[in-house]
Design an enzyme around this catalytic site. Sequence first.
Site, PDB file in Angstrom:
ATOM      1  N   ARG A 142      -3.331   7.682  -9.490  1.00  0.00           N
ATOM      2  CA  ARG A 142      -3.451   8.042  -8.035  1.00  0.00           C
ATOM      3  C   ARG A 142      -2.797   9.052  -7.427  1.00  0.00           C
ATOM      4  NH1 ARG A 142      -4.710   2.059  -5.194  1.00  0.00           N
ATOM      5  NH2 ARG A 142      -6.142   1.033  -6.716  1.00  0.00           N
TER       6      ARG A 142
ATOM      7  N   ASP B 224       2.890  -0.529   1.499  1.00  0.00           N
ATOM      8  CA  ASP B 224       3.091   0.907   0.940  1.00  0.00           C
ATOM      9  C   ASP B 224       4.274   1.439   1.798  1.00  0.00           C
ATOM     10  OD1 ASP B 224       0.348   0.951  -0.049  1.00  0.00           O
ATOM     11  OD2 ASP B 224      -0.329   0.998   1.692  1.00  0.00           O
TER      12      ASP B 224
ATOM     13  N   ASP C 277       3.171  -1.410  -3.743  1.00  0.00           N
ATOM     14  CA  ASP C 277       2.073  -0.953  -3.664  1.00  0.00           C
ATOM     15  C   ASP C 277       1.948   0.544  -3.703  1.00  0.00           C
ATOM     16  OD1 ASP C 277      -0.611  -0.942  -3.336  1.00  0.00           O
ATOM     17  OD2 ASP C 277      -0.615  -1.873  -1.161  1.00  0.00           O
TER      18      ASP C 277
ATOM     19  N   ASP D  67      -0.383   5.816   1.482  1.00  0.00           N
ATOM     20  CA  ASP D  67      -1.812   5.585   1.290  1.00  0.00           C
ATOM     21  C   ASP D  67      -2.446   5.996   2.539  1.00  0.00           C
ATOM     22  OD1 ASP D  67      -1.550   4.500  -1.047  1.00  0.00           O
ATOM     23  OD2 ASP D  67      -2.446   2.374  -0.486  1.00  0.00           O
TER      24      ASP D  67
END
Length: 464
Positions: A337, A242, A281, A285
């Site tokens: 997302r 991430d 990714d 996050d």
Amino acid sequence: MRAGTRAGLGARKRAVRIGAVAGVLGLLLGTPAGAETRAPGTDAASAGAGTAPAAAGTRDISRETLADGDGWAAADGGTTGGSAADDAHVFTVRTRAELVRALDGGSDTPKIIKIAGAIDANTSDTGRRLDCEDYATDGYDLKKYLAAYDPRTWGSAKPSGEQEEARQASAARQAERVELRVGSNTTIVGVGDKAVLKGASLQVRDADNVIIRNIEVRDAYDCFPVWQPNTGGLGDWKTAYDTIWLRGATHVWIDHVTAFDKGHLDEDEPTYYGRNFLRHDGLLDITNASDLVTVSWSRFADHDKAMLIGNGDTATGDRGKLRVTLHHNEFEGVVQRAPRVRFGQVHLYNNRYVVPEDAHDYRYSLGISTESAVYAENNAFITPGHVEAADLVKSWNGTALHQTGTLFNGYPVDLLTIYNAYNSGSERDLTADVGWTPTLHGEIDSARQADREVARNAGAGRIR
């Protein structure tokens, strides 16, 4: 509140008072331009690591702290980052090596790290640019890997054996370069409007009181994705990094950050085993019981899975955590997302969503998952004709979504009513009662006004 990882409340309030007084006087300190900077443990006197008074009226954002009431990160003492750092712990860094020294292994020492220019994490200690071939070891070869684990011959078992072991060893070599740990009481801030951190995964892990501002972070490129078979289907490629990852992190303010994949878009990658060979990714996050986070005036763009809040339906330790505020952010060219939420109490207001005309892979923006409590106010969505308002929300075991003031292509819509009317039947209807009402926030503008303001002012280099 974890003892040993964050400054006490009294110290934090003193830091805020000091910063406020300094701002009024216009006497905030900064590292002189051109000064060579050394990380902790080196000779600061010979390196010129001290600070000098800024010109009257000059703004030094490196000493700024989160305003009172500005989202969840303002709760329980607020977020001051490294504003209490002494002169010896203010660094201006221009290379990966300097950045690593300044981060000090993720120590809790109050520190301010100013990024000047562009830093590439995929560089050696001497500054040589590294590529995937430099990390490959133990005979790893992508063609051999693909031949070894082809689902048509390998089946649905997880990869194992020589090529998977070589992939793991190669991945570990890259991780040693690109994973950069950020400790408690740290401010990382870009200098001017051209600060870039490329190829890195900034990891705020088990740390408290962190500020990240005014930086373009991009292309956390994984050289060695792993194939993950699925016993019920084809499987997928899994990547490691991430761009910013909060794990067990508390009191974090992320502001005027631009995060995207410039240089290596996943849509340009080949297809192996019938699946896109993903290299990235998440952009941001927030997982593993992270808590009290504010993300403001930032831009997330040209990416598949942008932001995950809560990483698993079985992570029950996240209950009561994952309290996050997202305001005045732009999500442009994001497939899904934006965010997807499990467990967390998330206040989502005055954000701007843009789905490009050619985005035929768009899936959804707001993901409502297990025990999530999303309170959405006055957000604006701009989409092409093939994207319907019913496409904006997706639910996995979610039960509730509070939304008001939503604009869809300039028209007011009720996302909750639309979702319940058009859901697939395999998903339960959502209720409007999320069990809480946000109190920590600034003035909430209309979605129309926020749309204009965010388009002009979100992202790195745009702090006013």
